[in-house]
Design a protein around this motif. Sequence first.
Motif: not given
Length: 456
Positions: A157, A205, A303
């Motif tokens: 991500y 994410a 993330a």
Amino acid sequence: KPENPALWWVSGDGEEVKWSFEELGVLSRQAANVLSGACGLQPGDRVIWILPRIPEWWLLNVACMRTGTVPIPGRQQLTAKDILHGLQKSKAKCVITDGSVAPAVDSGGPEWQSLKAKLLVSEGHREGWLNFRELLKHAPSDHHCVTTKRQDPMAIYFTSGTTGAPKRTAHSHSSYGIGLTVSGRYWLDLTPSDIFWNTSDTGWAKSGWSSIFSPWIQGACVFAQKMPRFDPSIVFESLSRFPITVFCSAPTAYRMLVQRRLSSYKFRSLRHCVSAGEPINPEVTGEWEEHTGLDIHEGYGQAETVCSDTLQDDPEKTEATIRGKFYVTGDRGILDEDGYFWFVGRADDVINSAGYRIGPFEVESALIEHPAVVEAAVVSSPDPIRGEVVKAFVVLTSKYVSHDPEKLMHELQDHVRKVTAPCKYPRKMEFVQQLPKTISGKIRRNELRQKEWRKV
């Protein structure tokens, strides 16, 4: 085997898709056969995909886990240059997208020759592309999951880019599968009887966290709506019409919602609300609670975290984030006498003025409490005496746009002095029409800060 479906998707114009967990299992096995068969993908192959909120996004997530292929989600707004850059950096073997993005991919040039396949998720034919929906109809439904180890990469991500260019972060098959059990159970408070709506963009994410793992680990239903961009009226209508019990959205979205006529809507099924992405202002939570009777529970995450393994093919940056057994977040906080941690802000965002360390969020929250302010962003600004001082960029409500700027600035400064502390008020202020934000709605303070310091 909950009564609720695994996925409840609505188009907004009458079309609906409901998949039970059993149906999701069958369809994901078929999708896995498409990836490993027609597309020729092998375990460990990386896949760039750019898809809107359509049922196939959820289906392909599961199919990639079954086949051991590694998805790299992207946003719909990516340009051909962005996609090409992602391909070169990631060494992806496949691109999956719909008809709106496919032309940008086709304009990429010879670099795309390394791809094993281009998979189109929409109706119709496109030269050089395989059509996922057509292949799915004829794919067999028996498939044996590839055996993966706990540290094998599961997905990559991108960070939101609030402090610079977005970074790719890799997550393993164990980090999300285990780490997000806590999120689903304790923060989102989900059970198999819940219907959960997370408005996050499919490229972030947060969609992995809260649109797949956290709810499905708990056996909850994921509600989704094909909403190209956040629209408060659509959100209000859906929360009123559908039996959604748990709702998650970004602070920016909640700020947009409370500016509307909340009292005109009744959310009869809603019982739990959460927010993440950046701190949410007390003024917003107060307005929401006043009209809905519900508090907004904040979550903290990045993330890079949730047991993340690496910053994308960059061992030096990864190593720089580790201190012994600890991961260094880059955020600042304080520990109070009762043992509670309080978020202050990104390390880069904290302002050091004449020895006082000032978090921008507290000042922003104070400003938003004033009826003249819609939004505010606070950053450091150079000062010959104090080194740096607090500067506020303020978006005004329509009623105050015509007010005398000098008088209004002094009024807002006095307001912040009273609400926070004399040392924290913004000594500089600029009224703007809008604030720079990431695509997910987070304020890009670094952009404003760099603008200030370039003047030196």
